[in-house]
Design a protein around this motif. Structure first.
Motif, PDB file in Angstrom:
ATOM      1  N   UNK A  62      15.358   8.771   7.418  1.00  0.00           N
ATOM      2  CA  UNK A  62      14.546   7.797   6.088  1.00  0.00           C
ATOM      3  C   UNK A  62      15.514   6.727   6.713  1.00  0.00           C
ATOM      4  N   UNK A  63      14.951   4.922   6.887  1.00  0.00           N
ATOM      5  CA  UNK A  63      16.075   3.780   7.315  1.00  0.00           C
ATOM      6  C   UNK A  63      16.230   3.279   5.994  1.00  0.00           C
ATOM      7  N   UNK A  64      17.124   2.452   6.572  1.00  0.00           N
ATOM      8  CA  UNK A  64      17.775   1.587   4.843  1.00  0.00           C
ATOM      9  C   UNK A  64      17.565   0.395   5.019  1.00  0.00           C
ATOM     10  N   UNK A  65      15.416   1.046   5.196  1.00  0.00           N
ATOM     11  CA  UNK A  65      14.958  -0.726   4.744  1.00  0.00           C
ATOM     12  C   UNK A  65      14.286  -0.461   3.047  1.00  0.00           C
ATOM     13  N   UNK A  66      14.377   0.550   2.223  1.00  0.00           N
ATOM     14  CA  UNK A  66      14.432   0.958   1.351  1.00  0.00           C
ATOM     15  C   UNK A  66      14.104  -0.310   0.133  1.00  0.00           C
ATOM     16  N   UNK A  67      12.275  -0.146  -0.259  1.00  0.00           N
ATOM     17  CA  UNK A  67      11.853  -0.993  -1.045  1.00  0.00           C
ATOM     18  C   UNK A  67      11.432  -0.528  -2.692  1.00  0.00           C
ATOM     19  N   UNK A  68      11.928  -1.136  -3.799  1.00  0.00           N
ATOM     20  CA  UNK A  68      11.218  -0.069  -5.055  1.00  0.00           C
ATOM     21  C   UNK A  68      10.593  -1.445  -6.055  1.00  0.00           C
ATOM     22  N   UNK A  69       9.866  -0.913  -7.262  1.00  0.00           N
ATOM     23  CA  UNK A  69       9.521  -1.514  -8.519  1.00  0.00           C
ATOM     24  C   UNK A  69      10.705  -1.604  -9.051  1.00  0.00           C
ATOM     25  N   UNK A  70      11.064  -2.231  -9.338  1.00  0.00           N
ATOM     26  CA  UNK A  70      12.005  -2.602 -10.834  1.00  0.00           C
ATOM     27  C   UNK A  70      11.847  -2.321 -11.951  1.00  0.00           C
ATOM     28  N   UNK A  71      10.858  -1.387 -12.284  1.00  0.00           N
ATOM     29  CA  UNK A  71      10.296  -1.224 -13.984  1.00  0.00           C
ATOM     30  C   UNK A  71      11.876  -0.856 -14.490  1.00  0.00           C
ATOM     31  N   UNK A  72      12.370  -0.543 -16.493  1.00  0.00           N
ATOM     32  CA  UNK A  72      13.001  -0.009 -17.047  1.00  0.00           C
ATOM     33  C   UNK A  72      12.294   0.902 -17.671  1.00  0.00           C
ATOM     34  N   UNK A  73      12.587   2.261 -17.543  1.00  0.00           N
ATOM     35  CA  UNK A  73      11.555   3.382 -18.465  1.00  0.00           C
ATOM     36  C   UNK A  73      12.640   3.612 -19.544  1.00  0.00           C
ATOM     37  N   UNK A  74      12.322   3.580 -20.393  1.00  0.00           N
ATOM     38  CA  UNK A  74      13.847   4.468 -21.682  1.00  0.00           C
ATOM     39  C   UNK A  74      13.503   4.978 -22.215  1.00  0.00           C
ATOM     40  N   UNK A  75      12.539   6.103 -21.617  1.00  0.00           N
ATOM     41  CA  UNK A  75      12.895   8.082 -21.582  1.00  0.00           C
ATOM     42  C   UNK A  75      14.218   8.508 -21.281  1.00  0.00           C
ATOM     43  N   UNK A  76      14.535   9.034 -22.026  1.00  0.00           N
ATOM     44  CA  UNK A  76      15.932   9.994 -22.073  1.00  0.00           C
ATOM     45  C   UNK A  76      16.180  10.759 -20.511  1.00  0.00           C
ATOM     46  N   UNK A  77      16.667  10.215 -19.712  1.00  0.00           N
ATOM     47  CA  UNK A  77      17.308  10.484 -18.661  1.00  0.00           C
ATOM     48  C   UNK A  77      16.388  10.470 -17.459  1.00  0.00           C
ATOM     49  N   UNK A  78      15.837   9.475 -17.546  1.00  0.00           N
ATOM     50  CA  UNK A  78      14.369   9.084 -16.314  1.00  0.00           C
ATOM     51  C   UNK A  78      15.214   8.069 -16.041  1.00  0.00           C
ATOM     52  N   UNK A  79      16.246   7.480 -15.351  1.00  0.00           N
ATOM     53  CA  UNK A  79      16.552   6.288 -14.725  1.00  0.00           C
ATOM     54  C   UNK A  79      17.695   7.093 -14.296  1.00  0.00           C
ATOM     55  N   UNK A  80      18.617   8.197 -14.814  1.00  0.00           N
ATOM     56  CA  UNK A  80      19.796   9.348 -14.271  1.00  0.00           C
ATOM     57  C   UNK A  80      19.247   9.664 -12.821  1.00  0.00           C
ATOM     58  N   UNK A  81      17.678  10.306 -13.132  1.00  0.00           N
ATOM     59  CA  UNK A  81      17.593  11.070 -12.315  1.00  0.00           C
ATOM     60  C   UNK A  81      17.181  10.002 -10.841  1.00  0.00           C
ATOM     61  N   UNK A  82      16.368   9.088 -11.318  1.00  0.00           N
ATOM     62  CA  UNK A  82      15.590   8.297 -10.523  1.00  0.00           C
ATOM     63  C   UNK A  82      17.283   7.744  -9.720  1.00  0.00           C
ATOM     64  N   UNK A  83      17.975   7.491 -10.319  1.00  0.00           N
ATOM     65  CA  UNK A  83      19.207   7.682  -9.557  1.00  0.00           C
ATOM     66  C   UNK A  83      19.806   8.631  -8.141  1.00  0.00           C
ATOM     67  N   UNK A  84      19.660   9.598  -9.003  1.00  0.00           N
ATOM     68  CA  UNK A  84      19.996  10.874  -7.937  1.00  0.00           C
ATOM     69  C   UNK A  84      19.150  11.138  -6.679  1.00  0.00           C
ATOM     70  N   UNK A  85      17.826  10.215  -7.713  1.00  0.00           N
ATOM     71  CA  UNK A  85      16.218  11.042  -6.406  1.00  0.00           C
ATOM     72  C   UNK A  85      17.216   9.578  -5.046  1.00  0.00           C
ATOM     73  N   UNK A  86      17.479   8.613  -5.589  1.00  0.00           N
ATOM     74  CA  UNK A  86      16.942   7.401  -4.336  1.00  0.00           C
ATOM     75  C   UNK A  86      18.810   7.790  -4.075  1.00  0.00           C
TER      76      UNK A  86
END
Length: 287
Positions: free
Chosen positions: A109-133
């Motif tokens: 997978x290249x280093x050219x990742x783009x992503x949207x910039x929403x902030x979700x408030x459900x507990x743990x969602x952003x932490x998981x997003x960081x791990x998968x990213x």
């Protein structure tokens, strides 16, 4: 552990981009899918046949394991590998896209990742997003396919478990709206539903050529003529209740889709509608 790189320079300075903007960017990404040098069995993604088993499908993320600790995925997290040498999907909150090359049992997978910039408030969602990213972005990944299951393993300790999503039917499915896309001169920005609107916004298309549902406050019905990748939505008929400002704002955004033709994209259990001015919605098939 490598650092997730997010390159938004090609998108200008707007606050976010829609799922369709990510999809459009993926279409122009570099690198193609390559066949492996040797035939290595049905579970290797190196052969053309096996590579075809993972491309063109929605793979729902079940979990990410980091340093022996398993983290369950939130609803909506998924990955799609395209035949044109790209990867995209949803981290659990935000959509992402990047170039990807398949060779042998290895996905780069290249280093050219783009992503949207929403902030979700459900507990743990952003932490998981960081791990998968961290696991997917700018990574060299070993892949193994077994039936409808896919396992991705990185050299720095991440394991991602996924299951193939069965394709939902546009007609007869209750589509729970998870976000809106607000059109603007630069293409649109994805906006997650407010806490008040979650679970209250849905649409159902029937084969008789109509659509009905709930916009968050009021019920809606309209004609819906489905074409090749498009849906022509007629003038909406709605009830006349007044609700909170949050619900009414969501409703006004969705009503902009009616009275014209929208394009639609259906992948697995995910549906995206977008109008000519960039406004749209994102929805998931109700379970």
């Amino acid at each position: 552990m490598h650092t997730q790189r997010v390159n938004l320079s090609v998108l200008g300075t707007r606050a976010g981009l829609s799922a369709l903007a990510v999809t459009g960017l993926l279409a122009t990404a570099a690198c193609g899918t390559e066949s492996g040098d040797k035939e290595s069995g049905s579970r290797s993604v190196g052969t053309r046949q096996a590579a075809a088993e993972i491309t063109g499908k929605q793979w729902n993320v079940e979990s990410v394991t980091v340093d022996g600790t398993k983290h369950d995925a939130p609803d909506g997290a998924h990955i799609e590998f395209a035949e044109n040498g790209t990867v995209g999907g949803n981290y659990g909150c935000n959509h992402f896209g990047a170039s990807a090359k398949i060779k042998g049992d290895t996905i780069t997978v290249g280093d050219d990742t783009v992503k949207t910039k929403m902030a979700c408030t459900t507990k743990g969602t952003m932490d998981f997003e960081s791990q998968l990213g961290e696991a997917i972005s700018d990574s060299t990944i070993k892949a193994a396919v077994e039936g409808d299951r896919l396992t991705l393993t990185t050299g720095d300790g991440y394991t991602v478990n996924l299951t193939a999503e069965k394709q939902a039917d546009l007609h007869g499915t209750k589509w729970d709206v998870t976000g809106t896309v607000r059109g603007d001169a630069k293409g649109g920005s994805a906006v997650a539903l407010s806490s008040q609107a979650k679970g209250k916004v849905h649409l159902t298309f029937d084969k008789k050529g109509t659509v009905g549902g709930q916009l968050g406050c009021n019920k809606v019905t309209a004609k819906a003529t489905v074409g090749d990748g498009t849906i022509t939505l007629g003038t909406p008929g709605t009830t006349r209740k007044m609700c909170s400002d949050s619900l009414m704002d969501t409703e006004r955004s969705l009503l902009k889709l009616f009275g014209g033709t929208v394009t639609y994209r259906l992948t697995g259990s995910n549906l995206t509608l977008t109008s000519e001015n960039g406004a749209g919605l994102e929805a998931v098939a109700a379970k």
